[in-house]
Design an enzyme around this catalytic site. Structure first.
Site, PDB file in Angstrom:
ATOM      1  N   ASN A 120       8.524   7.522  35.903  1.00 11.81           N
ATOM      2  CA  ASN A 120       7.003   6.366  36.295  1.00 11.81           C
ATOM      3  C   ASN A 120       7.252   5.420  36.614  1.00 11.81           C
ATOM      4  O   ASN A 120       8.652   5.598  36.670  1.00 11.81           O
ATOM      5  CB  ASN A 120       6.972   6.069  34.080  1.00 11.81           C
ATOM      6  N   ARG A 121       6.419   4.598  37.230  1.00  6.32           N
ATOM      7  CA  ARG A 121       6.034   3.162  37.564  1.00  6.32           C
ATOM      8  C   ARG A 121       5.457   2.086  36.772  1.00  6.32           C
ATOM      9  O   ARG A 121       4.340   1.919  37.364  1.00  6.32           O
ATOM     10  CB  ARG A 121       6.100   3.794  39.325  1.00  6.32           C
ATOM     11  N   PHE A 124       7.181  -2.478  34.094  1.00  3.56           N
ATOM     12  CA  PHE A 124       6.299  -3.246  32.497  1.00  3.56           C
ATOM     13  C   PHE A 124       5.002  -4.251  32.207  1.00  3.56           C
ATOM     14  O   PHE A 124       4.496  -5.410  31.788  1.00  3.56           O
ATOM     15  CB  PHE A 124       7.284  -4.608  33.071  1.00  3.56           C
ATOM     16  N   ASN A 182      16.464  -6.567  30.450  1.00  7.23           N
ATOM     17  CA  ASN A 182      16.789  -5.263  31.873  1.00  7.23           C
ATOM     18  C   ASN A 182      16.507  -5.687  32.646  1.00  7.23           C
ATOM     19  O   ASN A 182      15.789  -6.702  33.432  1.00  7.23           O
ATOM     20  CB  ASN A 182      15.747  -5.124  30.966  1.00  7.23           C
ATOM     21  N   SER A 185      15.547  -1.457  35.532  1.00  6.21           N
ATOM     22  CA  SER A 185      14.272  -1.087  36.053  1.00  6.21           C
ATOM     23  C   SER A 185      13.589  -1.166  37.156  1.00  6.21           C
ATOM     24  O   SER A 185      13.802  -1.715  38.399  1.00  6.21           O
ATOM     25  CB  SER A 185      12.572  -1.690  35.492  1.00  6.21           C
ATOM     26  N   ASN A 187      11.200  -0.294  38.680  1.00  3.51           N
ATOM     27  CA  ASN A 187       9.779  -0.868  39.109  1.00  3.51           C
ATOM     28  C   ASN A 187       9.220  -2.175  38.986  1.00  3.51           C
ATOM     29  O   ASN A 187       7.559  -2.102  39.326  1.00  3.51           O
ATOM     30  CB  ASN A 187       8.795  -0.005  38.152  1.00  3.51           C
ATOM     31  N   THR A 188       9.911  -3.178  39.404  1.00  5.72           N
ATOM     32  CA  THR A 188      10.110  -4.415  39.940  1.00  5.72           C
ATOM     33  C   THR A 188       9.922  -5.076  40.626  1.00  5.72           C
ATOM     34  O   THR A 188      11.732  -4.561  40.810  1.00  5.72           O
ATOM     35  CB  THR A 188       9.982  -5.696  38.720  1.00  5.72           C
ATOM     36  N   LYS A 229      21.603  -3.945  29.853  1.00  5.28           N
ATOM     37  CA  LYS A 229      20.776  -2.453  30.049  1.00  5.28           C
ATOM     38  C   LYS A 229      21.041  -2.006  31.582  1.00  5.28           C
ATOM     39  O   LYS A 229      20.684  -3.137  32.729  1.00  5.28           O
ATOM     40  CB  LYS A 229      19.421  -2.098  29.950  1.00  5.28           C
ATOM     41  N   THR A 257      21.396   4.764  30.500  1.00  3.46           N
ATOM     42  CA  THR A 257      21.580   4.333  31.453  1.00  3.46           C
ATOM     43  C   THR A 257      19.578   3.637  31.506  1.00  3.46           C
ATOM     44  O   THR A 257      18.801   4.736  30.745  1.00  3.46           O
ATOM     45  CB  THR A 257      21.252   4.809  33.039  1.00  3.46           C
ATOM     46  N   ASN A 258      19.569   3.061  32.155  1.00  2.00           N
ATOM     47  CA  ASN A 258      17.505   3.418  32.513  1.00  2.00           C
ATOM     48  C   ASN A 258      17.294   4.888  33.136  1.00  2.00           C
ATOM     49  O   ASN A 258      18.660   5.136  33.561  1.00  2.00           O
ATOM     50  CB  ASN A 258      17.015   2.097  33.313  1.00  2.00           C
ATOM     51  N   GLY A 307      18.390  11.576  28.748  1.00  2.63           N
ATOM     52  CA  GLY A 307      18.201  12.655  28.800  1.00  2.63           C
ATOM     53  C   GLY A 307      19.208  13.805  26.980  1.00  2.63           C
ATOM     54  O   GLY A 307      19.306  15.241  27.433  1.00  2.63           O
ATOM     55  N   THR A 329      12.491  10.559  26.470  1.00  2.00           N
ATOM     56  CA  THR A 329      11.703  11.748  27.000  1.00  2.00           C
ATOM     57  C   THR A 329      11.573  12.476  26.153  1.00  2.00           C
ATOM     58  O   THR A 329      10.329  13.322  25.763  1.00  2.00           O
ATOM     59  CB  THR A 329      12.349  11.932  28.363  1.00  2.00           C
TER      60      THR A 329
END
Ligand SMILES: Cc1cc2nc3c(=O)[nH]c(=O)nc-3n(C[C@H](O)[C@H](O)[C@H](O)COP(=O)(O)O)c2cc1C
Length: 348
Positions: A120-121, A124, A182, A185, A187-188, A229, A257-258, A307, A329
């Site tokens: 995923n991207r 936020f 956080n 991530s 993706n930021t 995190k 973890t993230n 996982g 997930t």
């Protein structure tokens, strides 16, 4: 059973072009259910597994069971009572940022069913702290502990990151049992650099101080716990820095973890950018939890995530020293049954 043979195939087929369609549909249904106590009771009766033996007490909070929902599913906190009814022991809502933001362009979630993985991207996407807090004031509260995950808005310059987090913290304070900072991530842009020793130290000092001041002002003896995190892509040296800062700044726990930038364990070729979650992440998230627990030697609790699909992974995480676990997930791929299966195995 019904989930994997019926619900999942229908949902995954209808959202084949953009998995996020299924995501929003599920949140909408759960948000609807959250408004009806009788419906919540029915969901709970069908899904939740309860036993006093599952209870855990950590940083002054009682968790009815140790399996929580990881950050990112209910970003705006719309469906928390129904998620609680599904049998989780705690929920992490968010990640919320100071400013409302759309996130990256869609599609931004990719499923790899054969590998039980996702990339995923999202970046936020959320309604922003003001709108989320205003709405929460009128929504029923879930029956289990909720922690709000806080992140940095994309438009906020790196130098103003601390104020950004503090703003959201103040807004969401009354709705949170604990906070997750956080900084992991992928993706930021620039967010993960906040895991570096000096910026992390400044950020956590400011945030913990703020919670202590609020506690003092509101006449509470203890402040609300702040957790951090982290990413699975840190070196041992970087993890040592995180531990040192967390201990120095009175952070109460580490979530590990993230998602990962690595593609190890993903068998299907993919050039999608973003963070990988699910089954391929487990060996690394376990390694990180093992490392942290060994180094911390009980000084701080570690929450394991990454996982975890069932009793085996849960057992290995607990054996490594994790105090609580989270799933994301596996909840998408296996449905709420995953929480029940793990909790049942723990009682056994
Ligand atoms: C679609 C998606 C969105 C996510 N959004 C967030 C988020 O907003 N904040 C966060 O801390 N983690 C987020 N995560 C990461 C998860 O909370 C979790 O750390 C990671 O997926 C590993 O756990 P899992 O393998 O059980 O999914 C997201 C994960 C996914 C798959």
């Amino acid at each position: 059973m019904l989930f994997k043979s019926l619900v999942r195939p229908v949902m995954f087929t209808l959202s084949a072009q953009d998995p996020e369609i299924a995501h929003h549909w599920v949140i909408d249904q759960l948000a609807f259910a959250s408004r009806y106590p009788l419906l919540l009771k029915l969901i709970e009766a069908a899904s939740a597994y309860k036993s006093p033996a599952l209870g855990r007490n950590l940083f002054g909070i009682h968790f009815p069971n140790p399996i929580g929902l990881a950050g990112g599913l209910d970003k705006n906190g719309l469906a928390l009572p129904a998620l609680a009814a599904l049998g989780f022991g705690f929920l992490e809502a968010g990640t919320v940022t100071r400013h409302k933001q759309p996130g990256n362009d869609r599609p931004r979630i990719f499923r790899y069913l054969a590998d039980s993985a996702m990339i995923n991207r999202m970046g936020f996407p959320n309604d922003g702290a003001d709108e989320v807090a205003a709405r929460l004031a009128h929504l029923p509260r879930p029956s289990i502990p909720v922690g709000w995950s806080l992140g940095k808005s994309k438009i906020t310059p790196q130098e103003e990151a601390i104020d950004d987090y503090l703003y959201s913290l103040r807004k969401l304070y009354d709705f949170s049992d604990f906070f997750t900072i956080n900084v992991s991530s992928p993706n930021t842009p620039g967010l993960r650099t906040l895991q570096d020793k000096e910026p992390l130290d400044r950020l956590l000092q400011a945030i913990v101080q703020e919670t202590e001041q609020i506690a003092e002002m509101t006449g509470r003896v203890t402040s609300k716990p702040v957790l951090v995190k982290i990413a699975p892509d840190l070196t041992e040296g970087q993890m040592d820095d995180v531990i040192e800062v967390c201990l120095a700044r009175n952070v109460r726990g580490i979530i590990a973890t993230n998602t990962t930038l690595s593609r190890t364990g993903l068998h299907r070729q993919s050039s999608e950018m973003g963070g990988l979650s699910g089954w391929p992440l487990f060996p690394r998230s376990l390694e990180v939890v093992q490392y942290l627990c060994k180094k911390l030697n009980g000084a701080l609790p570690v929450i394991g995530v990454g996982g975890i699909f069932g009793p085996d992974e849960a057992k290995r995480m607990f054996d490594a020293g994790a105090s609580l676990l989270q799933v994301y997930t596996s909840f998408i791929y296996e449905g709420p049954g995953v929480v029940k299966r793990i909790n049942k195995s723990l009682v056994r």
